[in-house]
Design a protein around this motif. Structure first.
Motif, PDB file in Angstrom:
ATOM      1  N   GLY A  51       0.817  -1.216   0.000  1.00 43.96           N
ATOM      2  CA  GLY A  51       0.000   0.000   0.000  1.00 43.96           C
ATOM      3  C   GLY A  51       0.849   1.263   0.000  1.00 43.96           C
ATOM      4  N   GLU A  52       1.916   1.236   0.783  1.00 44.58           N
ATOM      5  CA  GLU A  52       2.812   2.403   0.837  1.00 44.58           C
ATOM      6  C   GLU A  52       3.560   2.558  -0.478  1.00 44.58           C
ATOM      7  OE1 GLU A  52       4.644   5.794   2.503  1.00 44.58           O
ATOM      8  OE2 GLU A  52       2.785   4.724   2.897  1.00 44.58           O
ATOM      9  N   LEU A  53       3.968   1.452  -1.087  1.00 49.80           N
ATOM     10  CA  LEU A  53       4.620   1.522  -2.404  1.00 49.80           C
ATOM     11  C   LEU A  53       3.669   2.117  -3.433  1.00 49.80           C
ATOM     12  CD1 LEU A  53       6.707  -1.738  -2.759  1.00 49.80           C
ATOM     13  CD2 LEU A  53       7.516   0.580  -3.136  1.00 49.80           C
ATOM     14  N   ALA A  54       2.418   1.696  -3.414  1.00 50.06           N
ATOM     15  CA  ALA A  54       1.426   2.223  -4.353  1.00 50.06           C
ATOM     16  C   ALA A  54       1.243   3.727  -4.147  1.00 50.06           C
ATOM     17  CB  ALA A  54       0.093   1.490  -4.189  1.00 50.06           C
ATOM     18  N   ARG A  55       1.218   4.164  -2.902  1.00 50.08           N
ATOM     19  CA  ARG A  55       1.066   5.594  -2.607  1.00 50.08           C
ATOM     20  C   ARG A  55       2.255   6.382  -3.141  1.00 50.08           C
ATOM     21  NH1 ARG A  55       2.671   9.506   0.525  1.00 50.08           N
ATOM     22  NH2 ARG A  55       4.175   8.254   1.660  1.00 50.08           N
ATOM     23  N   LEU A  56       3.457   5.837  -2.941  1.00 57.73           N
ATOM     24  CA  LEU A  56       4.664   6.518  -3.423  1.00 57.73           C
ATOM     25  C   LEU A  56       4.707   6.564  -4.949  1.00 57.73           C
ATOM     26  CD1 LEU A  56       7.349   5.166  -0.925  1.00 57.73           C
ATOM     27  CD2 LEU A  56       6.363   7.461  -1.001  1.00 57.73           C
ATOM     28  N   VAL A  57       4.297   5.488  -5.605  1.00 56.51           N
ATOM     29  CA  VAL A  57       4.256   5.460  -7.071  1.00 56.51           C
ATOM     30  C   VAL A  57       3.310   6.539  -7.587  1.00 56.51           C
ATOM     31  CG1 VAL A  57       3.470   4.089  -9.057  1.00 56.51           C
ATOM     32  CG2 VAL A  57       4.949   3.052  -7.338  1.00 56.51           C
ATOM     33  N   LYS A  58       2.151   6.648  -6.966  1.00 55.67           N
ATOM     34  CA  LYS A  58       1.163   7.656  -7.369  1.00 55.67           C
ATOM     35  C   LYS A  58       1.704   9.070  -7.152  1.00 55.67           C
ATOM     36  CE  LYS A  58      -3.617   9.002  -6.450  1.00 55.67           C
ATOM     37  NZ  LYS A  58      -4.821   8.723  -5.644  1.00 55.67           N
ATOM     38  N   THR A  59       2.323   9.297  -6.012  1.00 58.35           N
ATOM     39  CA  THR A  59       2.896  10.610  -5.701  1.00 58.35           C
ATOM     40  C   THR A  59       4.007  10.962  -6.680  1.00 58.35           C
ATOM     41  OG1 THR A  59       2.376  10.319  -3.357  1.00 58.35           O
ATOM     42  CG2 THR A  59       4.019  11.989  -3.895  1.00 58.35           C
ATOM     43  N   LEU A  60       4.867   9.990  -6.990  1.00 57.06           N
ATOM     44  CA  LEU A  60       5.956  10.226  -7.935  1.00 57.06           C
ATOM     45  C   LEU A  60       5.420  10.519  -9.330  1.00 57.06           C
ATOM     46  CD1 LEU A  60       8.990  10.336  -8.510  1.00 57.06           C
ATOM     47  CD2 LEU A  60       8.929   7.865  -8.866  1.00 57.06           C
ATOM     48  N   ALA A  61       4.411   9.798  -9.761  1.00 61.74           N
ATOM     49  CA  ALA A  61       3.827  10.030 -11.090  1.00 61.74           C
ATOM     50  C   ALA A  61       3.253  11.444 -11.188  1.00 61.74           C
ATOM     51  CB  ALA A  61       2.747   8.999 -11.383  1.00 61.74           C
ATOM     52  N   LYS A  62       2.571  11.884 -10.161  1.00 57.64           N
ATOM     53  CA  LYS A  62       2.003  13.239 -10.147  1.00 57.64           C
ATOM     54  C   LYS A  62       3.121  14.280 -10.198  1.00 57.64           C
ATOM     55  CE  LYS A  62      -0.910  16.301  -7.425  1.00 57.64           C
ATOM     56  NZ  LYS A  62      -1.664  16.496  -6.189  1.00 57.64           N
ATOM     57  N   LEU A  63       4.165  14.075  -9.397  1.00 59.65           N
ATOM     58  CA  LEU A  63       5.293  14.999  -9.364  1.00 59.65           C
ATOM     59  C   LEU A  63       6.010  15.037 -10.707  1.00 59.65           C
ATOM     60  CD1 LEU A  63       7.216  16.901  -7.829  1.00 59.65           C
ATOM     61  CD2 LEU A  63       8.429  14.864  -7.023  1.00 59.65           C
ATOM     62  N   GLU A  64       6.234  13.871 -11.308  1.00 62.96           N
ATOM     63  CA  GLU A  64       6.912  13.823 -12.605  1.00 62.96           C
ATOM     64  C   GLU A  64       6.086  14.516 -13.684  1.00 62.96           C
ATOM     65  OE1 GLU A  64       7.747   9.631 -12.975  1.00 62.96           O
ATOM     66  OE2 GLU A  64       9.798   9.913 -12.245  1.00 62.96           O
ATOM     67  N   GLY A  65       4.766  14.404 -13.614  1.00 62.66           N
ATOM     68  CA  GLY A  65       3.899  15.114 -14.555  1.00 62.66           C
ATOM     69  C   GLY A  65       4.062  16.623 -14.433  1.00 62.66           C
ATOM     70  N   GLU A  66       4.083  17.086 -13.187  1.00 64.16           N
ATOM     71  CA  GLU A  66       4.282  18.509 -12.931  1.00 64.16           C
ATOM     72  C   GLU A  66       5.652  18.964 -13.444  1.00 64.16           C
ATOM     73  OE1 GLU A  66       5.031  21.512  -9.157  1.00 64.16           O
ATOM     74  OE2 GLU A  66       3.990  19.618  -8.787  1.00 64.16           O
ATOM     75  N   LEU A  67       6.674  18.168 -13.145  1.00 63.55           N
ATOM     76  CA  LEU A  67       8.036  18.521 -13.570  1.00 63.55           C
ATOM     77  C   LEU A  67       8.162  18.520 -15.095  1.00 63.55           C
ATOM     78  CD1 LEU A  67      10.171  16.607 -10.933  1.00 63.55           C
ATOM     79  CD2 LEU A  67       9.896  19.077 -11.150  1.00 63.55           C
ATOM     80  N   ASN A  68       7.539  17.560 -15.759  1.00 62.51           N
ATOM     81  CA  ASN A  68       7.597  17.524 -17.217  1.00 62.51           C
ATOM     82  C   ASN A  68       6.971  18.777 -17.819  1.00 62.51           C
ATOM     83  OD1 ASN A  68       8.951  15.087 -17.290  1.00 62.51           O
ATOM     84  ND2 ASN A  68       7.081  13.873 -17.482  1.00 62.51           N
ATOM     85  N   GLY A  69       5.867  19.228 -17.233  1.00 69.52           N
ATOM     86  CA  GLY A  69       5.236  20.462 -17.697  1.00 69.52           C
ATOM     87  C   GLY A  69       6.139  21.667 -17.504  1.00 69.52           C
ATOM     88  N   LEU A  70       6.777  21.751 -16.345  1.00 62.23           N
ATOM     89  CA  LEU A  70       7.681  22.876 -16.072  1.00 62.23           C
ATOM     90  C   LEU A  70       8.904  22.827 -16.987  1.00 62.23           C
ATOM     91  CD1 LEU A  70       7.558  22.905 -12.157  1.00 62.23           C
ATOM     92  CD2 LEU A  70       6.472  24.537 -13.726  1.00 62.23           C
ATOM     93  N   LYS A  71       9.435  21.636 -17.212  1.00 61.70           N
ATOM     94  CA  LYS A  71      10.606  21.493 -18.083  1.00 61.70           C
ATOM     95  C   LYS A  71      10.256  21.838 -19.527  1.00 61.70           C
ATOM     96  CE  LYS A  71      12.966  18.189 -15.107  1.00 61.70           C
ATOM     97  NZ  LYS A  71      13.378  16.796 -14.888  1.00 61.70           N
ATOM     98  N   ALA A  72       9.032  21.520 -19.929  1.00 61.73           N
ATOM     99  CA  ALA A  72       8.590  21.879 -21.282  1.00 61.73           C
ATOM    100  C   ALA A  72       8.521  23.395 -21.435  1.00 61.73           C
ATOM    101  CB  ALA A  72       7.239  21.241 -21.582  1.00 61.73           C
ATOM    102  N   LYS A  73       8.072  24.082 -20.393  1.00 64.71           N
ATOM    103  CA  LYS A  73       8.023  25.552 -20.448  1.00 64.71           C
ATOM    104  C   LYS A  73       9.423  26.128 -20.626  1.00 64.71           C
ATOM    105  CE  LYS A  73       3.934  26.847 -17.810  1.00 64.71           C
ATOM    106  NZ  LYS A  73       3.435  27.601 -16.666  1.00 64.71           N
ATOM    107  N   VAL A  74      10.358  25.619 -19.842  1.00 68.34           N
ATOM    108  CA  VAL A  74      11.732  26.125 -19.896  1.00 68.34           C
ATOM    109  C   VAL A  74      12.369  25.815 -21.256  1.00 68.34           C
ATOM    110  CG1 VAL A  74      14.035  25.892 -18.862  1.00 68.34           C
ATOM    111  CG2 VAL A  74      12.041  26.080 -17.401  1.00 68.34           C
ATOM    112  N   ALA A  75      11.963  24.703 -21.864  1.00 67.08           N
ATOM    113  CA  ALA A  75      12.511  24.330 -23.171  1.00 67.08           C
ATOM    114  C   ALA A  75      11.859  25.098 -24.319  1.00 67.08           C
ATOM    115  CB  ALA A  75      12.342  22.827 -23.388  1.00 67.08           C
ATOM    116  N   ASN A  76      10.742  25.752 -24.045  1.00 65.94           N
ATOM    117  CA  ASN A  76      10.016  26.498 -25.070  1.00 65.94           C
ATOM    118  C   ASN A  76      10.662  27.865 -25.276  1.00 65.94           C
ATOM    119  OD1 ASN A  76       8.153  28.232 -26.394  1.00 65.94           O
ATOM    120  ND2 ASN A  76       6.464  26.886 -25.776  1.00 65.94           N
ATOM    121  N   VAL A  77      11.212  28.077 -26.450  1.00 61.36           N
ATOM    122  CA  VAL A  77      11.914  29.332 -26.760  1.00 61.36           C
ATOM    123  C   VAL A  77      10.979  30.529 -26.654  1.00 61.36           C
ATOM    124  CG1 VAL A  77      13.215  30.567 -28.532  1.00 61.36           C
ATOM    125  CG2 VAL A  77      13.566  28.122 -28.213  1.00 61.36           C
ATOM    126  N   ASN A  78       9.750  30.384 -27.145  1.00 57.82           N
ATOM    127  CA  ASN A  78       8.795  31.501 -27.083  1.00 57.82           C
ATOM    128  C   ASN A  78       8.486  31.877 -25.640  1.00 57.82           C
ATOM    129  OD1 ASN A  78       8.522  31.824 -29.862  1.00 57.82           O
ATOM    130  ND2 ASN A  78       6.899  30.283 -29.981  1.00 57.82           N
TER     131      ASN A  78
END
Length: 116
Positions: A51-78
């Motif tokens: 159960g704790e592993l499942a919670r951590l996987v879910k938390t990590l997936a949410k965080l990685e989604g947020e980070l991917n969005g932020l990294k995409a912004k920084v990579a966007n020249v415009n």
């Protein structure tokens, strides 16, 4: 000798009823190194590891989604050419902070996998 002298104090501080010595770390235990040895705390029977592993996987997936969005912004020249420096700085700081959090989550997941 030190263990026996401090047995009552250790039991009271650790809030355990008993503890014993062992030559091998029991499966499902977290090891706490101390001078002259180590304490092993058996967590596999105390927490729901899957159960704790499942919670951590879910938390990590949410965080990685947020980070991917932020990294995409920084990579966007415009975006980078139009965004105020303060906003860019905040995003870069959040990415660094998020990468650190992600590393901690991955480390916690690895430790929990060792308890299974």
């Amino acid at each position: 000798a030190r263990l026996e002298r401090n047995r009552v104090l250790i039991a009271r501080l650790a809030r355990v009823e008993r503890f014993e010595t062992a030559a091998v770390v029991p499966k499902g235990a977290v090891t706490l190194p101390v001078e002259g040895g180590a304490f092993c705390l058996p967590l596999a029977d105390v927490i729901d590891v899957s159960g704790e592993l499942a919670r951590l996987v879910k938390t990590l997936a949410k965080l990685e989604g947020e980070l991917n969005g932020l990294k995409a912004k920084v990579a966007n020249v415009n975006f980078m050419s139009r965004a105020p420096e303060e906003v860019v700085s905040q995003i870069v700081d959040r990415i660094a902070e998020g990468d650190g959090e992600a590393g901690k989550l991955r480390a916690a997941m690895e430790r929990l996998k060792g308890l299974e």
